[in-house]
Scaffold this motif. Structure first.
Motif, PDB file in Angstrom:
ATOM      1  N   LEU A  19     -54.837  -0.098 -36.267  1.00  0.00           N
ATOM      2  CA  LEU A  19     -53.792   0.638 -35.549  1.00  0.00           C
ATOM      3  C   LEU A  19     -54.365   1.857 -34.847  1.00  0.00           C
ATOM      4  CD1 LEU A  19     -50.900   0.498 -38.180  1.00  0.00           C
ATOM      5  CD2 LEU A  19     -50.984  -0.697 -35.987  1.00  0.00           C
ATOM      6  N   MET A  20     -55.350   2.507 -35.460  1.00  0.00           N
ATOM      7  CA  MET A  20     -55.969   3.681 -34.845  1.00  0.00           C
ATOM      8  C   MET A  20     -57.037   3.310 -33.830  1.00  0.00           C
ATOM      9  SD  MET A  20     -54.528   6.365 -36.075  1.00  0.00           S
ATOM     10  CE  MET A  20     -55.731   7.562 -35.542  1.00  0.00           C
ATOM     11  N   GLN A  21     -57.479   2.044 -33.869  1.00  0.00           N
ATOM     12  CA  GLN A  21     -58.592   1.595 -33.044  1.00  0.00           C
ATOM     13  C   GLN A  21     -59.819   2.487 -33.256  1.00  0.00           C
ATOM     14  OE1 GLN A  21     -59.078  -1.285 -30.742  1.00  0.00           O
ATOM     15  NE2 GLN A  21     -57.589  -1.725 -32.365  1.00  0.00           N
ATOM     16  N   ARG A  22     -59.971   2.905 -34.533  1.00  0.00           N
ATOM     17  CA  ARG A  22     -61.137   3.662 -34.963  1.00  0.00           C
ATOM     18  C   ARG A  22     -61.426   3.307 -36.409  1.00  0.00           C
ATOM     19  NH1 ARG A  22     -61.009  10.015 -34.150  1.00  0.00           N
ATOM     20  NH2 ARG A  22     -63.038   9.682 -35.190  1.00  0.00           N
ATOM     21  N   THR A  23     -62.668   3.298 -36.766  1.00  0.00           N
ATOM     22  CA  THR A  23     -63.033   3.062 -38.158  1.00  0.00           C
ATOM     23  C   THR A  23     -63.037   4.413 -38.863  1.00  0.00           C
ATOM     24  OG1 THR A  23     -64.376   1.169 -37.526  1.00  0.00           O
ATOM     25  CG2 THR A  23     -64.744   2.076 -39.719  1.00  0.00           C
ATOM     26  N   ILE A  24     -61.892   4.736 -39.426  1.00  0.00           N
ATOM     27  CA  ILE A  24     -61.718   6.027 -40.104  1.00  0.00           C
ATOM     28  C   ILE A  24     -61.844   5.850 -41.615  1.00  0.00           C
ATOM     29  CG2 ILE A  24     -60.118   7.930 -40.518  1.00  0.00           C
ATOM     30  CD1 ILE A  24     -58.930   7.316 -37.766  1.00  0.00           C
ATOM     31  N   LEU A  25     -61.075   4.916 -42.142  1.00  0.00           N
ATOM     32  CA  LEU A  25     -61.056   4.689 -43.588  1.00  0.00           C
ATOM     33  C   LEU A  25     -62.095   3.639 -43.949  1.00  0.00           C
ATOM     34  CD1 LEU A  25     -57.206   4.599 -44.204  1.00  0.00           C
ATOM     35  CD2 LEU A  25     -58.757   6.557 -44.350  1.00  0.00           C
ATOM     36  N   PRO A  26     -62.779   3.809 -45.063  1.00  0.00           N
ATOM     37  CA  PRO A  26     -63.788   2.829 -45.475  1.00  0.00           C
ATOM     38  C   PRO A  26     -63.138   1.497 -45.824  1.00  0.00           C
ATOM     39  CG  PRO A  26     -63.408   4.436 -47.217  1.00  0.00           C
ATOM     40  CD  PRO A  26     -62.661   4.933 -46.021  1.00  0.00           C
ATOM     41  N   ILE A  27     -63.767   0.426 -45.424  1.00  0.00           N
ATOM     42  CA  ILE A  27     -63.271  -0.919 -45.736  1.00  0.00           C
ATOM     43  C   ILE A  27     -64.398  -1.726 -46.329  1.00  0.00           C
ATOM     44  CG2 ILE A  27     -61.447  -0.920 -43.993  1.00  0.00           C
ATOM     45  CD1 ILE A  27     -63.307  -2.412 -42.119  1.00  0.00           C
ATOM     46  N   ASP A  28     -64.017  -2.619 -47.235  1.00  0.00           N
ATOM     47  CA  ASP A  28     -64.996  -3.467 -47.898  1.00  0.00           C
ATOM     48  C   ASP A  28     -64.255  -4.642 -48.492  1.00  0.00           C
ATOM     49  OD1 ASP A  28     -67.226  -4.525 -49.021  1.00  0.00           O
ATOM     50  OD2 ASP A  28     -67.766  -2.767 -50.216  1.00  0.00           O
ATOM     51  N   GLN A  29     -65.043  -5.672 -48.870  1.00  0.00           N
ATOM     52  CA  GLN A  29     -64.414  -6.805 -49.534  1.00  0.00           C
ATOM     53  C   GLN A  29     -63.919  -6.397 -50.922  1.00  0.00           C
ATOM     54  OE1 GLN A  29     -67.349  -9.909 -49.483  1.00  0.00           O
ATOM     55  NE2 GLN A  29     -66.876 -10.520 -47.382  1.00  0.00           N
ATOM     56  N   GLN A  30     -64.530  -5.360 -51.498  1.00  0.00           N
ATOM     57  CA  GLN A  30     -64.072  -4.827 -52.778  1.00  0.00           C
ATOM     58  C   GLN A  30     -63.080  -3.699 -52.526  1.00  0.00           C
ATOM     59  OE1 GLN A  30     -67.174  -3.899 -55.586  1.00  0.00           O
ATOM     60  NE2 GLN A  30     -68.609  -5.321 -54.600  1.00  0.00           N
ATOM     61  N   PRO A  31     -62.207  -3.433 -53.441  1.00  0.00           N
ATOM     62  CA  PRO A  31     -61.260  -2.330 -53.265  1.00  0.00           C
ATOM     63  C   PRO A  31     -62.002  -1.016 -53.125  1.00  0.00           C
ATOM     64  CG  PRO A  31     -60.601  -3.738 -55.085  1.00  0.00           C
ATOM     65  CD  PRO A  31     -61.981  -4.176 -54.692  1.00  0.00           C
ATOM     66  N   CYS A  32     -61.665  -0.245 -52.106  1.00  0.00           N
ATOM     67  CA  CYS A  32     -62.349   1.033 -51.894  1.00  0.00           C
ATOM     68  C   CYS A  32     -61.389   2.184 -51.664  1.00  0.00           C
ATOM     69  CB  CYS A  32     -63.329   0.923 -50.719  1.00  0.00           C
ATOM     70  SG  CYS A  32     -62.540   0.419 -49.166  1.00  0.00           S
ATOM     71  N   SER A  74     -59.775  -8.897 -37.344  1.00  0.00           N
ATOM     72  CA  SER A  74     -60.252  -9.329 -36.025  1.00  0.00           C
ATOM     73  C   SER A  74     -59.808  -8.392 -34.916  1.00  0.00           C
ATOM     74  CB  SER A  74     -59.742 -10.741 -35.735  1.00  0.00           C
ATOM     75  OG  SER A  74     -58.326 -10.758 -35.703  1.00  0.00           O
ATOM     76  N   CYS A  75     -59.114  -7.309 -35.267  1.00  0.00           N
ATOM     77  CA  CYS A  75     -58.618  -6.358 -34.271  1.00  0.00           C
ATOM     78  C   CYS A  75     -59.355  -5.026 -34.339  1.00  0.00           C
ATOM     79  CB  CYS A  75     -57.127  -6.136 -34.461  1.00  0.00           C
ATOM     80  SG  CYS A  75     -56.140  -7.637 -34.323  1.00  0.00           S
ATOM     81  N   LEU A  76     -60.395  -4.944 -35.167  1.00  0.00           N
ATOM     82  CA  LEU A  76     -61.149  -3.716 -35.281  1.00  0.00           C
ATOM     83  C   LEU A  76     -61.983  -3.492 -34.026  1.00  0.00           C
ATOM     84  CD1 LEU A  76     -62.346  -4.057 -38.998  1.00  0.00           C
ATOM     85  CD2 LEU A  76     -60.541  -2.555 -38.105  1.00  0.00           C
ATOM     86  N   VAL A 103     -65.168  -5.313 -33.607  1.00  0.00           N
ATOM     87  CA  VAL A 103     -65.028  -6.770 -33.473  1.00  0.00           C
ATOM     88  C   VAL A 103     -64.664  -7.135 -32.039  1.00  0.00           C
ATOM     89  CG1 VAL A 103     -63.755  -8.810 -34.225  1.00  0.00           C
ATOM     90  CG2 VAL A 103     -64.399  -7.042 -35.892  1.00  0.00           C
ATOM     91  N   ILE A 104     -63.678  -6.454 -31.505  1.00  0.00           N
ATOM     92  CA  ILE A 104     -63.247  -6.805 -30.140  1.00  0.00           C
ATOM     93  C   ILE A 104     -64.190  -6.221 -29.086  1.00  0.00           C
ATOM     94  CG2 ILE A 104     -60.830  -7.002 -30.830  1.00  0.00           C
ATOM     95  CD1 ILE A 104     -60.345  -4.275 -29.604  1.00  0.00           C
ATOM     96  N   GLN A 105     -64.901  -5.120 -29.445  1.00  0.00           N
ATOM     97  CA  GLN A 105     -65.911  -4.520 -28.571  1.00  0.00           C
ATOM     98  C   GLN A 105     -65.389  -4.310 -27.143  1.00  0.00           C
ATOM     99  OE1 GLN A 105     -69.489  -6.920 -28.834  1.00  0.00           O
ATOM    100  NE2 GLN A 105     -69.848  -6.318 -30.995  1.00  0.00           N
ATOM    101  N   GLY A 106     -64.269  -3.584 -27.071  1.00  0.00           N
ATOM    102  CA  GLY A 106     -63.706  -3.235 -25.776  1.00  0.00           C
ATOM    103  C   GLY A 106     -62.838  -4.293 -25.159  1.00  0.00           C
ATOM    104  N   GLY A 107     -62.726  -5.422 -25.812  1.00  0.00           N
ATOM    105  CA  GLY A 107     -61.872  -6.477 -25.291  1.00  0.00           C
ATOM    106  C   GLY A 107     -60.407  -6.226 -25.594  1.00  0.00           C
ATOM    107  N   ASP A 108     -59.572  -7.145 -25.195  1.00  0.00           N
ATOM    108  CA  ASP A 108     -58.129  -7.004 -25.422  1.00  0.00           C
ATOM    109  C   ASP A 108     -57.780  -7.397 -26.852  1.00  0.00           C
ATOM    110  OD1 ASP A 108     -57.777  -6.227 -22.799  1.00  0.00           O
ATOM    111  OD2 ASP A 108     -57.433  -8.307 -22.106  1.00  0.00           O
ATOM    112  N   LEU A 109     -56.780  -6.729 -27.362  1.00  0.00           N
ATOM    113  CA  LEU A 109     -56.268  -7.061 -28.686  1.00  0.00           C
ATOM    114  C   LEU A 109     -55.486  -8.369 -28.634  1.00  0.00           C
ATOM    115  CD1 LEU A 109     -55.003  -3.552 -29.832  1.00  0.00           C
ATOM    116  CD2 LEU A 109     -56.928  -4.812 -30.808  1.00  0.00           C
ATOM    117  N   PRO A 110     -55.466  -9.125 -29.724  1.00  0.00           N
ATOM    118  CA  PRO A 110     -54.684 -10.367 -29.761  1.00  0.00           C
ATOM    119  C   PRO A 110     -53.197 -10.071 -29.502  1.00  0.00           C
ATOM    120  CG  PRO A 110     -56.189 -10.269 -31.602  1.00  0.00           C
ATOM    121  CD  PRO A 110     -56.238  -8.922 -30.954  1.00  0.00           C
ATOM    122  N   ALA A 111     -52.518 -11.036 -28.960  1.00  0.00           N
ATOM    123  CA  ALA A 111     -51.101 -10.861 -28.610  1.00  0.00           C
ATOM    124  C   ALA A 111     -50.243 -10.587 -29.844  1.00  0.00           C
ATOM    125  CB  ALA A 111     -50.607 -12.096 -27.872  1.00  0.00           C
TER     126      ALA A 111
END
Length: 632
Positions: free
Chosen positions: A55-68, A253-255, A258-266
């Motif tokens: 939603l922010m289109q920024r990696t602000i909060l840490p993400i991982d496959q494990q709970p973080c 897939s909307c990070l 991942v999209i690298q400047g492309g359009d977000l999915p509909a």
């Protein structure tokens, strides 16, 4: 037990009311607050932090496959921090002040992931993190920097991470305007997720639901159908607006990387649009709807409780009034019965006392009749040499016989008193023998006023003249000589008698008369002495008996003994009468206490009926006002 249940329910209800009052204050603050708080929650590892970053289109909060995410991470526009990006780690949210560095710890945004891991591993102890960040997108594209209202995105720990975090999350949702619930398309709704949604539905009829990782599902239609069916059971209003409130996406897939400047999915663009609309354009639905639902629920509960309590109070009031009505005749009957019983008891006691007094006086007065003949047979006569001891023994035995008669009067009085006590308790319909035994203790204690053998013996003083009964004998001789003289004078005449005496003297001679006179007088004197000595035994008995009779009949001893015995008996009767009166008094006091309690209960019941009736009317009036508020 019923009273205990009521107290327990009242205590529980009081706690719930306090919670409701506190929640109403929170609702007022939320409605008054121009900003909006959006809580992003869901099960563990459902992709909540990933959704925030998308939603922010920024990696602000840490993400991982494990709970973080182990803290509440609140993401705000940097404009609220004077345009400066920063991370504030807060230990006590109630004391946090952005202007006071002592209330938080600054964390480098680049090291936020390491900080989170330290918290997870237990190296740091914080309750919340505030992340002030800049969204450089246009106002129309940004959720935080929207130009309309201030929005905070709150990323929460997973519901099923631990019970403490889950409890804190349940409490936190009451402060939230919009709940965005993230559910994994692979796991659907777990038990903890369902419980959270059920609890949230008490206030929030509309919940924004994001079904994440939807691109990993092969049978997407079946997945949608199953999840929508679950939503229908959990939140009916949400299901009705499912087109706007339920979204099936893959946030990963909307990070930006991942999209690298492309359009977000509909589908994600649709999610953003609906979320902006729900938070910004439909603020009545997101702000007022929860308040309206909660108020409708709470007013409905108040109406039900007030009507139920009014009905219960009316039933209790009717019951108390009936008990008051039934208890009045019983109370009056007790008063009348007390007067009747006590009057009969007093009359019986007085009659018995009069009988005992009369019996005692009669028996003691008659006790000295012919006592000398009884005593003569009991005391041995050992001759003239022991006459003084004989006199003392007579006094002692006579006194002892009289004291025995006093004791026999006491025994008879005790028996009459015992029968009277039994009759008293029979009158009072009292089967208790608590005080009936008092009659058996009569005359058993030492009494200084009681006559004793020694005391009575001392009162019968011994005198020397008691040995002789000269006056009585002379009196008898004078009476006899007078009778003979009278008879002779009548029969012979005075003159004839005198002539006869002179004739005898002349015939015998004066000298011869003198010779005969001395022996005759001597013999007569000896005869008198012998008679007196022989009669000493009986003379002593008669004289002592006459003294005892005079002392008993002319003195106050009979009266005093009769009064003493009667007084002791009356004391026992009064004791029993007082006991009966005390029982009646306790019974009357119990009636009066019960009546006072019933009257108080009736008064309280009347007030309760009026009070709950007014509460019901007020709740109904407020419910109509709340229902008239349009939130669509």
């Amino acid at each position: 037990l019923r009273g205990l249940e009521r107290n327990a329910i009242a205590h529980l209800l009081d706690g719930r009311i306090q919670q409701s009052v506190k929640h109403l204050d929170n609702l007022y603050q939320r409605v008054s607050d121009k900003s909006s708080k959006v809580l992003i929650t869901g099960d563990l590892n459902a992709g909540k932090s990933t959704l925030v970053n998308a939603l922010m289109q920024r990696t602000i909060l840490p993400i991982d496959q494990q709970p973080c995410t182990s803290l509440f991470c609140e993401v705000l526009d940097a404009q609220e921090n004077e345009g400066q990006e920063a991370v504030h780690a807060i230990k006590d949210a109630s004391t946090y002040n952005r202007q006071d560095p002592n209330t938080f710890t600054v964390v480098d945004m680049r090291h936020l992931e390491k900080f989170m891991n330290d918290v997870i591993d237990g190296y740091e102890d914080y309750a919340q993190v505030k992340v002030y960040c800049t969204d450089r997108r246009l106002v129309n594209d940004s959720l935080l920097h929207n130009g309309v209202v201030d929005i905070a995105l709150i990323d929460s720990p997973g519901l099923n991470r631990d019970s403490v975090k889950t409890t804190a999350l349940f409490a936190r949702q009451q402060e939230i305007d919009v709940v965005v619930f993230v559910v994994s398309a692979e796991n659907h709704f777990t038990l903890s997720g369902k419980e959270f949604l059920w609890n949230a539905a008490n206030e929030k009829t509309h919940i924004f639901i994001v079904v994440n990782r939807f691109d990993s599902i092969r049978d997407k239609e079946r997945c949608k159908r199953v999840i929508l069916d679950q939503i229908k059971q959990l939140s009916a209003k949400t299901y009705e607006d499912a087109d706007e409130l339920v979204h099936f996406v893959s946030a990963g897939s909307c990070l930006p990387e991942v999209i690298q400047g492309g359009d977000l999915p509909a589908d994600f663009l649709r999610l953003e649009e609906c979320l902006r609309s729900f938070v910004l354009e439909k603020r009545c639905k997101s702000k007022l709807a929860p308040a309206k639902v909660y108020l409708e629920n709470i007013l409905s509960d108040v109406s039900v409780l007030s009507e139920s309590n009014r009905h219960m109070a009316a039933e209790e009031l009717a019951k108390v009034r009936l008990e008051l009505e039934r208890g009045e005749p019983e109370y009056k009957d007790t008063l009348i019965r007390r007067e009747v019983v006590l009057e009969r008891v007093d009359r019986l006691a007085e009659e018995t006392c009069a009988l005992i007094d009369s019996m005692t006086r009669e028996k003691l007065t008659n006790a000295v009749d012919d006592i000398e003949n009884v005593v003569s047979a009991l005391v041995p006569w050992n001759g003239l040499l022991h006459i003084w001891q004989y006199a003392n023994d007579l006094r002692y035995v006579m006194a002892d016989l009289f004291v025995d008669r006093v004791k026999s009067c006491e025994v008879e009085a005790k028996e009459k008193a015992k029968n009277c006590v039994n009759d008293i308790h029979t009158i009072a319909d009292d089967a208790s023998a608590a005080n009936q035994m008092d009659a058996l203790t009569l005359f058993t204690k030492p009494d200084a006023n009681r006559i004793t053998t020694g005391k009575l013996k001392d009162e019968l003083s011994l005198e020397f003249t008691d040995i002789f009964e000269v006056q009585d004998k002379l009196g008898m001789a004078s009476v006899s000589l007078g009778a003979v003289t009278m008879f002779s004078s009548k029969a012979l005449g005075y003159k004839s008698l005198i002539h006869s005496l002179f004739d005898i003297t002349n015939t015998v001679g004066v000298s011869n008369v003198r010779k005969w006179a001395v022996p005759v007088v001597t013999v007569a004197g000896l005869g008198v002495l012998v008679y007196i000595a022989a009669d000493m035994k009986h003379a002593l008995a008669r004289k002592t008996a006459r003294k005892l009779r005079a002392h008993v009949r002319e003195g106050t001893m009979v009266h005093e003994e009769a009064m003493r015995i009667t007084k002791d008996c009356r004391r026992v009767f009064k004791s029993n009468a007082w006991e009966i009166q005390n029982r009646f008094q306790k019974e009357i006091e119990a009636h009066e206490r019960r009546r006072a309690e019933q009257e108080k209960a009736a008064k309280d019941g009347e007030q309760a009926v009026i009070y709950f009736g007014k509460v019901f009317e007020k709740a109904d009036e407020l419910a109509r006002w709340v229902a008239a508020v349009e939130v669509e």
